[in-house]
Write a protein that holds these residues in place. Structure first.
Motif, PDB file in Angstrom:
ATOM      1  N   GLN A 324      22.944  73.867  55.754  1.00  0.00           N
ATOM      2  CA  GLN A 324      24.332  73.468  55.816  1.00  0.00           C
ATOM      3  C   GLN A 324      24.442  71.988  56.180  1.00  0.00           C
ATOM      4  N   SER A 325      25.553  71.399  55.821  1.00  0.00           N
ATOM      5  CA  SER A 325      25.849  70.039  56.251  1.00  0.00           C
ATOM      6  C   SER A 325      26.285  70.056  57.712  1.00  0.00           C
ATOM      7  N   ARG A 326      26.006  68.989  58.422  1.00  0.00           N
ATOM      8  CA  ARG A 326      26.325  68.969  59.850  1.00  0.00           C
ATOM      9  C   ARG A 326      27.821  68.866  60.105  1.00  0.00           C
ATOM     10  N   ASP A 327      28.493  67.976  59.397  1.00  0.00           N
ATOM     11  CA  ASP A 327      29.873  67.656  59.732  1.00  0.00           C
ATOM     12  C   ASP A 327      30.894  68.267  58.783  1.00  0.00           C
ATOM     13  N   HIS A 328      30.452  69.136  57.879  1.00  0.00           N
ATOM     14  CA  HIS A 328      31.344  69.701  56.877  1.00  0.00           C
ATOM     15  C   HIS A 328      30.977  71.171  56.658  1.00  0.00           C
ATOM     16  N   LYS A 329      31.963  71.981  56.249  1.00  0.00           N
ATOM     17  CA  LYS A 329      31.696  73.400  55.984  1.00  0.00           C
ATOM     18  C   LYS A 329      31.169  73.528  54.555  1.00  0.00           C
ATOM     19  N   HIS A 330      29.941  73.059  54.388  1.00  0.00           N
ATOM     20  CA  HIS A 330      29.284  73.031  53.076  1.00  0.00           C
ATOM     21  C   HIS A 330      27.882  73.608  53.210  1.00  0.00           C
ATOM     22  N   LEU A 331      27.544  74.568  52.350  1.00  0.00           N
ATOM     23  CA  LEU A 331      26.238  75.234  52.391  1.00  0.00           C
ATOM     24  C   LEU A 331      25.301  74.670  51.336  1.00  0.00           C
ATOM     25  N   TRP A 332      24.005  74.650  51.649  1.00  0.00           N
ATOM     26  CA  TRP A 332      22.936  74.264  50.726  1.00  0.00           C
ATOM     27  C   TRP A 332      22.072  75.507  50.502  1.00  0.00           C
ATOM     28  N   ILE A 333      21.940  75.982  49.255  1.00  0.00           N
ATOM     29  CA  ILE A 333      21.177  77.212  49.017  1.00  0.00           C
ATOM     30  C   ILE A 333      20.274  77.046  47.799  1.00  0.00           C
ATOM     31  N   ASN A 334      18.970  77.116  48.034  1.00  0.00           N
ATOM     32  CA  ASN A 334      17.985  77.179  46.954  1.00  0.00           C
ATOM     33  C   ASN A 334      17.778  78.651  46.607  1.00  0.00           C
ATOM     34  N   VAL A 335      18.099  79.038  45.367  1.00  0.00           N
ATOM     35  CA  VAL A 335      18.093  80.457  44.988  1.00  0.00           C
ATOM     36  C   VAL A 335      16.814  80.869  44.254  1.00  0.00           C
ATOM     37  N   ALA A 336      15.804  79.985  44.195  1.00  0.00           N
ATOM     38  CA  ALA A 336      14.533  80.324  43.554  1.00  0.00           C
ATOM     39  C   ALA A 336      13.740  81.297  44.451  1.00  0.00           C
ATOM     40  N   THR A 337      12.648  81.880  43.884  1.00  0.00           N
ATOM     41  CA  THR A 337      12.219  81.761  42.519  1.00  0.00           C
ATOM     42  C   THR A 337      12.306  83.136  41.878  1.00  0.00           C
ATOM     43  N   ALA A 338      12.732  83.137  40.589  1.00  0.00           N
ATOM     44  CA  ALA A 338      12.880  84.396  39.858  1.00  0.00           C
ATOM     45  C   ALA A 338      11.752  84.590  38.856  1.00  0.00           C
ATOM     46  N   GLY A 339      10.639  83.925  39.065  1.00  0.00           N
ATOM     47  CA  GLY A 339       9.508  84.112  38.168  1.00  0.00           C
ATOM     48  C   GLY A 339       8.510  82.980  38.187  1.00  0.00           C
ATOM     49  N   GLY A 340       8.985  81.749  38.412  1.00  0.00           N
ATOM     50  CA  GLY A 340       8.069  80.618  38.497  1.00  0.00           C
ATOM     51  C   GLY A 340       7.142  80.750  39.686  1.00  0.00           C
ATOM     52  N   ALA A 341       5.931  80.208  39.559  1.00  0.00           N
ATOM     53  CA  ALA A 341       4.925  80.334  40.616  1.00  0.00           C
ATOM     54  C   ALA A 341       5.451  79.786  41.933  1.00  0.00           C
ATOM     55  N   ILE A 342       5.309  80.558  43.010  1.00  0.00           N
ATOM     56  CA  ILE A 342       5.847  80.193  44.315  1.00  0.00           C
ATOM     57  C   ILE A 342       5.206  78.900  44.814  1.00  0.00           C
ATOM     58  N   ASP A 343       6.034  78.026  45.407  1.00  0.00           N
ATOM     59  CA  ASP A 343       5.541  76.855  46.132  1.00  0.00           C
ATOM     60  C   ASP A 343       5.265  77.298  47.570  1.00  0.00           C
TER      61      ASP A 343
END
Length: 789
Positions: A324-343
């Protein structure tokens, strides 16, 4: 029939069969509105483009559409119009002899209907040759089973749409991959709900992408399907293109226009943006994009100005992250991975960013539930399918609720220190307990602390800390023991005056007001003076020994560098005018005069400095090495580092091992991107002091370092026909080897596991550099690299 004619009849029948029409790609849905939807499919041939549809599975209505040749096949598109909103329809497609099964879909509701709905977000389903059927598993065993188990069998009743922020296939220019690796594995889902993708880097801006998808055409003229927006109920979905030359000002200007219009739209409560690249990435820092940061800034400002929470969904890094952002009601979401090799953790450069609360190296997808009632809210759920070693069957591993209307959080009250003198080495700030009268069940989520030397100005605090109630990083919650009501401050100036304040945030991202600022002073330090000579590069490299690579002491902006934290110069460990991928330098500090205190076993060292880099990718690190009088190593400190592109102080206070006579400070710079090695250091310090400094041995490592994995040798290197990696000293079971090429893509090669070694066959591996890592029951226990000539 005469038997001599049978072979000829068989040949004629076979030839006819080979020319029979085929349904290459099953029907899928695009660009749905309350009164219309597009149906697309692909056949081997045939120009007829018909959809039969109706309110029951007897159908009854017929609509014709258009067709276009598509690399040897025929792509069909039919726009069904005149539909009723929020209504289920049944349909099938017909092209000549090809007749699909009967599927169904549900039209979106009007926003005025205030209907709740659900979205699935997933990305990076690009084929991994090591697990080629993973995307199909995500669809069948993951999404479809999850919906069936929790909500019912009819997908269109329980799912509105699917968002895909890029990397749908491994190579967009490989025509067959669109059918075999994307559409066919997901046909049971895509035939029932519309899909809304955006371009990833693996699509390579291919024409096939724009032929296959019928996205909203409301982007900048000439770039309509590169960026676009779509409304569903009380949500506006914005699709963006973070690739190459498209990631520029023209797109950002369009975004600002859309957000301005959205601000005044009473029907929109939430904004979801999706694009491929991350601004920050905990599991793969080289994949970061400044363009995404520019987009986040605009979403943050929109959210604060308009009171409408926002999310940006992304991928590129093959793992899940939620922040999330510190000063704003904003979310950050990485929705991977659905098949690509995991990092995997430790596989690539990692970093623990303040913004992220949870990061997991796994397969899975994200469910987003949106309600539109008197209390509109978003419920985020991460559904995990495990990793390449351990299968997890749709386990909920993370969740969060965000509401449109904020709940009031009580302003915290500072309790200590207040109008008192304290030691400057380390100070514990304390405040009262969290409370939220408007939401008695609300929980303490985050705390933000600031210390300033000016009672009326906290814009440039001398100390600042933002802590979350959880921080899942490298499979450990580093915040598990923090109650968020106290904070340690290290290294303030002696004999000075300071003011501090604090604010609390609940777990739905609602901040309290700032507390009143309170005052304290520092006395004289009990620590020694700074024992480093030339700690800020003012005397060039005097007293520093370069062990590896290039180390420079430069003035402001020389060779496209930055301004020093203070003074005229700063250290660049890795080099700007002349560069090296890795660099190390040391300074030995002789502590013989403190021998009696050290050998009593309770004497400590306080060390740190200001670290930075240019763009948040190259990695400056520092640590201490404790040596006896014969230069034998007795131990080391933790490694301090940051990926911040502005100067940030890091420090730690550690116990000095008995018999230490030399404390060696080591600076390390590692280049992760570009040509320059932007690993910057300034105003370093090393001070000794006894046990009377009371900080409860709490570390001041504000910016933790990436996990360090032991290096392994492969013999011989370069590989001739085969090489081996000794596993004799690893003392581990369940060992598996994974190999990637220089671009980070997983490769298949012949691997043999023997009693005390892993044998790697050269086979048909192309010439080049390769990297490998060894995992034991999901944990990386070693890595290395080899060449193929």
């Amino acid at each position: 029939m005469n038997k001599k004619w049978l072979p000829l009849v068989f040949v004629i029948f076979l030839a006819f069969s080979l020319k029979a029409q085929l349904l290459n790609i099953h029907p899928y849905l695009q660009d749905a509105s309350p009164h219309s939807i597009f149906v697309l499919w692909e056949t081997s041939d045939g120009e007829e483009s018909i959809v039969e549809w109706g309110l029951t599975d007897t159908l009854g209505m017929t609509t014709s559409g258009t067709f276009m040749p598509n690399n040897g096949g025929i792509l069909h598109e039919v726009n069904l119009e005149g539909l009723e909103s929020h209504t289920k329809y049944y349909y099938r497609v017909i092209t000549g002899d090809v007749v699909s099964a009967i599927n169904n879909f549900k039209t979106p509701p009007h926003a005025s209907a205030h209907e709740s709905f659900r979205i699935i977000a997933m990305s990076d389903m690009q084929r991994d040759n090591a697990f080629p059927d993973k995307f199909q598993e995500i669809i069948q065993e993951g999404i479809l089973h999850y919906l069936s188990d929790h909500f019912g069998d009819d997908v269109s009743d329980h799912l509105a749409l699917v968002m895909i922020p890029g990397d749908l296939v491994d190579n967009g220019n490989n025509f067959a991959s669109w059918k075999n690796e994307f559409f066919n594995p997901a046909q049971d889902l895509f035939s029932q709900v519309p899909i809304y993708p955006v371009l990833g880097n693996h699509e390579v801006n291919t024409p096939f992408y724009f032929q296959y998808f019928r996205l909203p055409e409301n982007g900048t003229p000439g770039f309509e399907e590169h960026w676009w927006y779509k409304d569903y109920g009380n949500v506006r979905i914005i699709g963006m293109d973070s690739n190459g030359s498209f990631a520029g000002q023209e797109q950002l200007d369009w975004l600002e226009t859309v957000l301005d219009e959205t601000c005044g739209s009473d029907s929109i409560d939430f904004v979801f943006a999706q694009l491929h690249h991350p601004f920050k990435s905990e599991l793969w820092t080289p994949g970061e994009s400044d363009f995404t940061g520019d987009m986040i800034h605009r979403l943050e400002q929109f959210t604060t100005d308009c009171g409408k929470p926002s999310i940006h969904f992304f991928g590129h890094t093959h793992a899940y992250s939620r922040g999330q952002s510190r000063d704003h009601k904003h979310l950050w979401i990485n929705v991977a991975t659905a098949g690509g090799a995991i990092d995997n953790w430790g596989e690539f450069p990692n970093f623990d960013y303040d913004e992220f609360s949870v990061s997991q190296d796994d397969y899975g997808f994200v469910s987003v539930e949106i309600t539109d009632d008197d209390d509109p809210k978003i419920v985020i759920k991460r559904i995990s399918r495990g990793d390449q070693d351990v299968l997890i069957d749709n386990e909920l591993t993370d969740s969060l609720v965000i509401r449109l209307y904020p709940s009031m959080v009580s302003t915290p009250v500072p309790t200590s220190p207040i109008e008192e003198e304290v030691r400057p080495e380390c100070i514990t700030l304390k405040a009262n307990a969290f409370s939220s009268p408007a939401n008695p069940s609300g929980l303490h989520g985050q705390t933000h602390w600031q210390v300033s030397s000016d009672a009326n100005d906290f814009s440039s605090p001398v100390f600042e800390s933002w802590k979350n109630y959880e921080n899942w990083y490298n499979e450990v919650d580093t915040q598990a023991e923090d109650n968020l009501t106290d904070e340690i401050v290290f290294g303030l100036s002696e004999n000075s005056s300071f003011w501090w304040r604090v604010r609390y945030r609940d777990r739905e991202l609602n901040w309290s007001d700032w507390s009143t600022s309170v005052f304290f002073t520092t006395g004289t330090s009990s620590l020694s003076p700074n024992l480093l000579i030339n700690p800020g590069a003012e005397d060039s490299l005097t007293s520093w020994i370069v062990l590896e690579g290039v180390v420079e002491a430069l003035t402001a902006n020389v060779c496209d560098g930055v301004s020093p934290h203070s003074g005229d110069r700063y250290f660049i460990v890795g080099g700007l005018c002349t560069e090296s991928a890795v660099a190390r330098c040391i300074q030995d500090v002789y502590v013989d005069t403190y021998a009696d205190s050290i050998d009593n076993g309770n004497f400590k060292v306080d060390f740190g400095g200001y670290l930075s880099d240019y763009s948040g990718q190259d990695l400056p690190e520092m640590k201490l090495i404790f040596l006896d009088q014969d230069s034998f190593e007795l131990g080391t400190s933790s490694t301090l580092s940051t990926l911040s592109n502005s100067w940030l102080q890091v420090n730690e206070r550690v116990l000095i091992p008995k018999l230490t006579r030399i404390i060696q400070m080591e600076l390390i710079g590692t280049r992760n991107a570009g040509t320059d090695n932007d690993s910057y250091f300034d105003d370093l310090f090393l001070r000794l002091g006894g046990s009377e400094v009371d900080c409860d041995d709490i570390s001041g490592v504000t910016y933790p370092f990436a996990p360090r994995i032991p290096s392994l040798d492969i013999i011989p290197n370069p590989i001739q026909s085969s090489s081996f990696i000794s596993t004799r000293d690893l003392k581990a079971s369940g060992i598996k080897l994974f190999v990637v090429d220089a671009n980070g893509s997983k490769v298949n090669c012949t691997i043999k596991y023997e009693a005390d070694k892993i044998v790697v066959e050269k086979g048909d591996l192309p010439a080049g550099a390769y990297f490998f890592w060894v995992r034991s029951h999901g944990i990386i226990i070693g890595n290395g690299k080899f060449l193929v000539l």
